[in-house]
Design a protein around this motif. Structure first.
Motif, PDB file in Angstrom:
ATOM      1  N   ILE A 436      58.626  20.226  25.620  1.00 52.84           N
ATOM      2  CA  ILE A 436      59.769  20.165  25.474  1.00 52.84           C
ATOM      3  C   ILE A 436      60.444  18.840  25.962  1.00 52.84           C
ATOM      4  O   ILE A 436      60.974  18.046  25.256  1.00 52.84           O
ATOM      5  CB  ILE A 436      60.837  21.165  26.279  1.00 52.84           C
ATOM      6  CG1 ILE A 436      60.335  22.615  25.652  1.00 52.84           C
ATOM      7  CG2 ILE A 436      62.079  20.997  26.310  1.00 52.84           C
ATOM      8  CD1 ILE A 436      60.845  23.028  24.525  1.00 52.84           C
ATOM      9  N   LEU A 437      59.894  18.368  27.270  1.00 51.41           N
ATOM     10  CA  LEU A 437      60.248  17.031  27.579  1.00 51.41           C
ATOM     11  C   LEU A 437      59.763  15.876  26.788  1.00 51.41           C
ATOM     12  O   LEU A 437      60.115  14.634  26.791  1.00 51.41           O
ATOM     13  CB  LEU A 437      59.872  16.907  29.150  1.00 51.41           C
ATOM     14  CG  LEU A 437      60.481  17.860  30.170  1.00 51.41           C
ATOM     15  CD1 LEU A 437      60.278  17.420  31.457  1.00 51.41           C
ATOM     16  CD2 LEU A 437      62.193  18.028  29.971  1.00 51.41           C
ATOM     17  N   ASP A 438      58.632  16.185  25.969  1.00 49.10           N
ATOM     18  CA  ASP A 438      58.172  15.077  25.189  1.00 49.10           C
ATOM     19  C   ASP A 438      58.928  14.770  24.011  1.00 49.10           C
ATOM     20  O   ASP A 438      58.869  13.631  23.594  1.00 49.10           O
ATOM     21  CB  ASP A 438      56.771  15.503  24.773  1.00 49.10           C
ATOM     22  CG  ASP A 438      55.634  15.332  25.619  1.00 49.10           C
ATOM     23  OD1 ASP A 438      55.902  14.823  26.756  1.00 49.10           O
ATOM     24  OD2 ASP A 438      54.536  15.847  25.530  1.00 49.10           O
ATOM     25  N   VAL A 439      59.852  15.472  23.678  1.00 49.27           N
ATOM     26  CA  VAL A 439      60.700  15.362  22.601  1.00 49.27           C
ATOM     27  C   VAL A 439      61.960  14.774  23.257  1.00 49.27           C
ATOM     28  O   VAL A 439      62.910  16.014  23.759  1.00 49.27           O
ATOM     29  CB  VAL A 439      60.816  16.438  21.667  1.00 49.27           C
ATOM     30  CG1 VAL A 439      62.026  16.229  20.555  1.00 49.27           C
ATOM     31  CG2 VAL A 439      59.451  16.936  21.088  1.00 49.27           C
ATOM     32  N   PRO A 440      62.644  13.701  23.038  1.00 48.09           N
ATOM     33  CA  PRO A 440      64.086  13.366  23.547  1.00 48.09           C
ATOM     34  C   PRO A 440      65.282  14.346  23.303  1.00 48.09           C
ATOM     35  O   PRO A 440      65.902  14.438  24.221  1.00 48.09           O
ATOM     36  CB  PRO A 440      64.075  12.045  23.201  1.00 48.09           C
ATOM     37  CG  PRO A 440      62.942  11.394  23.187  1.00 48.09           C
ATOM     38  CD  PRO A 440      61.969  12.416  22.465  1.00 48.09           C
ATOM     39  N   ARG A 441      65.232  14.787  22.135  1.00 46.28           N
ATOM     40  CA  ARG A 441      66.341  15.692  21.744  1.00 46.28           C
ATOM     41  C   ARG A 441      66.092  16.836  22.469  1.00 46.28           C
ATOM     42  O   ARG A 441      67.214  17.536  22.915  1.00 46.28           O
ATOM     43  CB  ARG A 441      66.411  16.000  20.353  1.00 46.28           C
ATOM     44  CG  ARG A 441      67.627  16.914  19.850  1.00 46.28           C
ATOM     45  CD  ARG A 441      67.715  16.693  18.359  1.00 46.28           C
ATOM     46  NE  ARG A 441      66.418  17.421  17.551  1.00 46.28           N
ATOM     47  CZ  ARG A 441      66.333  18.732  17.378  1.00 46.28           C
ATOM     48  NH1 ARG A 441      67.008  19.563  17.857  1.00 46.28           N
ATOM     49  NH2 ARG A 441      65.160  19.182  16.874  1.00 46.28           N
ATOM     50  N   PHE A 442      65.022  17.415  22.626  1.00 47.93           N
ATOM     51  CA  PHE A 442      64.965  18.794  23.313  1.00 47.93           C
ATOM     52  C   PHE A 442      65.441  18.654  24.971  1.00 47.93           C
ATOM     53  O   PHE A 442      65.872  19.557  25.465  1.00 47.93           O
ATOM     54  CB  PHE A 442      63.544  19.315  23.077  1.00 47.93           C
ATOM     55  CG  PHE A 442      63.114  19.584  21.558  1.00 47.93           C
ATOM     56  CD1 PHE A 442      64.248  19.807  20.849  1.00 47.93           C
ATOM     57  CD2 PHE A 442      61.748  19.641  21.343  1.00 47.93           C
ATOM     58  CE1 PHE A 442      63.642  20.106  19.335  1.00 47.93           C
ATOM     59  CE2 PHE A 442      61.510  19.909  19.945  1.00 47.93           C
ATOM     60  CZ  PHE A 442      62.377  20.222  19.089  1.00 47.93           C
ATOM     61  N   ARG A 443      64.763  17.365  25.436  1.00 47.51           N
ATOM     62  CA  ARG A 443      64.873  17.287  26.796  1.00 47.51           C
ATOM     63  C   ARG A 443      66.623  16.885  27.043  1.00 47.51           C
ATOM     64  O   ARG A 443      67.176  17.542  28.173  1.00 47.51           O
ATOM     65  CB  ARG A 443      64.598  15.840  27.396  1.00 47.51           C
ATOM     66  CG  ARG A 443      64.841  15.563  28.592  1.00 47.51           C
ATOM     67  CD  ARG A 443      64.229  14.016  28.764  1.00 47.51           C
ATOM     68  NE  ARG A 443      62.812  13.746  29.036  1.00 47.51           N
ATOM     69  CZ  ARG A 443      61.952  13.970  29.982  1.00 47.51           C
ATOM     70  NH1 ARG A 443      62.961  13.954  31.065  1.00 47.51           N
ATOM     71  NH2 ARG A 443      60.894  13.630  30.204  1.00 47.51           N
ATOM     72  N   SER A 444      67.393  16.449  26.129  1.00 48.77           N
ATOM     73  CA  SER A 444      68.707  16.220  26.254  1.00 48.77           C
ATOM     74  C   SER A 444      69.577  17.751  26.245  1.00 48.77           C
ATOM     75  O   SER A 444      70.515  17.923  26.823  1.00 48.77           O
ATOM     76  CB  SER A 444      69.243  15.417  25.242  1.00 48.77           C
ATOM     77  OG  SER A 444      69.311  16.001  23.860  1.00 48.77           O
ATOM     78  N   GLU A 445      68.828  18.458  25.576  1.00 50.12           N
ATOM     79  CA  GLU A 445      69.592  19.835  25.490  1.00 50.12           C
ATOM     80  C   GLU A 445      69.325  20.622  26.794  1.00 50.12           C
ATOM     81  O   GLU A 445      70.237  21.740  26.913  1.00 50.12           O
ATOM     82  CB  GLU A 445      68.902  20.718  24.202  1.00 50.12           C
ATOM     83  CG  GLU A 445      69.383  20.138  22.846  1.00 50.12           C
ATOM     84  CD  GLU A 445      68.381  20.746  21.944  1.00 50.12           C
ATOM     85  OE1 GLU A 445      68.829  20.579  20.525  1.00 50.12           O
ATOM     86  OE2 GLU A 445      67.623  21.350  22.004  1.00 50.12           O
ATOM     87  N   LEU A 446      68.709  20.353  27.709  1.00 48.09           N
ATOM     88  CA  LEU A 446      68.385  20.991  28.987  1.00 48.09           C
ATOM     89  C   LEU A 446      69.414  20.316  30.195  1.00 48.09           C
ATOM     90  O   LEU A 446      69.344  20.894  31.318  1.00 48.09           O
ATOM     91  CB  LEU A 446      66.987  21.014  29.182  1.00 48.09           C
ATOM     92  CG  LEU A 446      66.044  21.727  28.433  1.00 48.09           C
ATOM     93  CD1 LEU A 446      64.627  21.465  28.974  1.00 48.09           C
ATOM     94  CD2 LEU A 446      66.423  23.138  28.492  1.00 48.09           C
TER      95      LEU A 446
END
Length: 608
Positions: A436-446
């Motif tokens: 999840i954290l490897d993808v910036p967009r997914f990280r930002s959603e958290l």
């Protein structure tokens, strides 16, 4: 020509089965015998009733006579009267294919089909007589290991299914009449477990036929109900009884299962037999095979809706369901893009419906739904990270909204939905955080997760300690939170692990897709399942840190001779993988030992 006019020589009535007579003459003999009852002459009719009751497989002459009589009756069904011929009808419906050779079986099946199609008065009796064969007699159950009996089982049941299909084509009303009868005759668990397995196998065969197009939903309800009942009959309480000090991530037995070891039945209590375990395993495999067949024939998407309805009715809110839920997991693994997406979405929708006015009794259902969702997202190897991230975002947004509008009541029991949502998010991230954290967009959603966990309702103090510990460790290593200083990680971790109950009731330890312990069932699941040993956390597993949250043991040496009772760290990590913590004093160690963080594999809510 009327039945009374068929013959003028009564003595010819005794010639049924005489090879010198033509089929036509035999039929005329039987019709005359049926007519004689109405004339007060029952001797000849009585002889036919006695012939119907023959069940001697070894007497070929008697078998030939019975075969001829049944064929003649098939050609005379219009002459059978429900009032005058009760005894012969009772004899026919009381016959069993299990008692006869193939040629007699065929004659009997043809007669049953003729009776069902000729008059609606006999339809229910014919259907009941046929489905009664789904429960074999005891001598068949006891000899199922013999090839001869296996062949006979196939001979009998193939004829039964063929007859049911023919009747359903000839009498369109038949399937709707059949389904309630199937439910009524469904064996109870207190019968021999093998009987339940055979009955369910036949239900699945019906579901895969044209009858299933009419009653497939009801058939799945019956199957799921019996799966649940057998599942609940098995008591896992004594399994892993020597491992009560091990953490949640230490409770996985994939090594033993992958090596083909048998389930440790010897550790079960005396009331649980190996037979029940083997029956449940066979039943699960039969269901897996059925779902695979549905997938190969392009009907899994249609079947999935019926399967989910039965899951929602019988499994979703069932306490201590251990194996049955893996039907859904397996169906999703066969078709991730359709069934896999639908299952997660349906579970999330059930949980999100909690923000609508509902009865209080629905709380357990909502909590169960989000627990299933978390376990599913964590364990499904076939689920793409983008889908997992999407589900997590919706959960995070829901929890954030809850925190914004919650009232001033800070009692934990008033906010179970928030805590179950937070625990679900953290549990999934324990398995998926790196991807999840490897993808910036997914990280930002958290990003909203930081404020949720630091909310005055204190989710970190209520959720399962081992989940919180693993989550915080990975969050720290992965830099999950932008303002990480707001989290004093070590203090939170130490406080959490030393609280035990701390006056606050923990959430249930409910992760339903923990590893499946049934050998054959697991072989169907394991290829699409994420075990904890496969997880790549954000920290380095090989790094021997010296801080309080320091160490992870990977695949601890199960065969080590080192048995130092004073080394709690070794005892906690032996045999598997779990977060390991160092403590500064003996009191902290003792508190950890007492911490009720154990999760038995594949068990439903277990109140702490």
């Amino acid at each position: 020509m009327g039945a009374s006019e068929a013959l003028t020589d009564p003595s010819s009535l005794y010639n049924v089965g005489n090879n010198d007579l033509s089929d036509t003459e035999t039929v005329l003999n039987v019709r005359n015998a049926l007519a004689s009852v109405q004339n007060g002459e029952s001797d000849l009719y009585d002889q036919f009733v006695e012939t119907i009751q023959i069940n001697n497989r070894s007497d070929d002459a008697l078998g030939a006579q019975l075969d001829a009589l049944l064929k003649a009756l098939s050609g005379s069904v219009a002459c059978i009267d429900v009032n005058h011929h009760r005894r012969i009808l009772s004899g026919i419906f009381g016959m069993s294919l299990w008692d006869h050779k193939p040629h007699v079986m065929d004659a009997l099946v043809d007669l049953i089909i003729s009776l069902a199609a000729t008059s609606g008065k006999y339809l229910d009796n014919c259907l009941n007589m046929l489905i009664r064969h789904f429960v074999p007699p005891p001598w068949v159950i006891d000899r199922l290991w013999q090839n001869r009996v296996i062949v006979q089982k196939q001979d009998v049941l193939s004829r039964v299914h063929g007859a049911l299909l023919k009747i359903s084509l000839l009498v369109p009303l038949a399937p709707s009449r059949l389904l309630p009868m199937l439910a009524q005759q469904l064996p109870k668990i207190n019968k021999k477990d093998q009987v339940v397995v055979i009955y369910v196998e036949n239900l699945l065969k019906l579901e895969n036929s044209s009858i299933g197009q009419v009653g497939g939903g009801m058939i799945f309800m019956m199957v799921m109900e019996r799966l649940r009942d057998l599942d609940l009959e098995i008591d896992w309480d004594d399994i892993l009884q020597d491992d009560s000090n091990r953490g949640m991530f230490d409770m996985e037995l994939e090594d033993a299962m992958n090596e083909g070891d048998e389930l440790p039945v010897g550790s079960l209590n005396q009331d649980t037999s190996r037979g029940k375990i083997e029956s449940l395993d066979k039943l699960m495999v039969a269901c897996f095979d059925h779902l695979e067949s549905c997938n190969l024939h392009g009907r899994l998407d249609q079947v999935f809706e019926k399967l989910f309805d039965s899951f929602e009715n019988f499994i979703l809110n069932t306490y201590k369901s251990k194996v049955s839920q893996f039907l859904m997991f397996y169906a999703c693994s066969l078709d991730p893009e359709n069934c896999g997406v639908k299952f997660g979405s349906k579970l999330l929708d059930i949980f999100l419906s909690s923000n609508k006015p509902r009865p209080t009794r629905q709380v357990s259902l909502w909590m169960s739904a989000v627990a299933y969702l978390a376990s599913y997202l964590a364990r499904g190897k076939f689920l793409p990270v983008s889908y997992v991230a999407t589900m997590l975002k919706r959960l995070v947004d829901e929890c954030a909204d809850y925190c914004r509008i919650c009232n001033d009541d800070i009692r934990p029991e008033a906010h179970q939905l928030l805590y179950s949502g937070c625990q679900a998010i953290m549990y999934v991230l324990c398995f998926r955080m790196r991807s999840i954290l490897d993808v910036p967009r997914f990280r930002s959603e958290l990003i909203p997760l930081e404020s949720i966990l630091m909310h005055r309702l204190n989710p970190l103090m209520v959720c399962l300690p081992s989940v919180v510990a693993e989550f915080l460790r990975q969050a720290k290593a992965g830099g999950l939170f932008v303002v990480s200083d707001s989290f004093i990680f070590e203090d939170l971790l130490e406080s959490e692990l030393s609280r035990a109950f701390g006056g606050c009731e923990r959430l249930d330890t409910f992760f339903p897709f923990d590893p499946c312990l049934l050998k054959s069932s697991n072989s169907n699941i394991s290829g699409n399942f994420i075990y904890w040993s496969m997880v790549r956390p954000t920290y380095d597993k090989d790094d021997d840190e010296e801080e309080d949250d320091a160490e992870i043991i990977v695949n601890g040496d199960e065969e080590s001779d080192e048995e130092d009772e004073g080394d709690l760290d070794y005892a906690l990590n032996k045999m598997s993988i779990t977060p390991k913590h160092s403590f500064k004093n003996k009191m902290e160690r003792e508190r950890l030992v007492k911490m009720p963080s154990m999760i038995r594999p594949s068990t439903s809510p277990e109140s702490l």
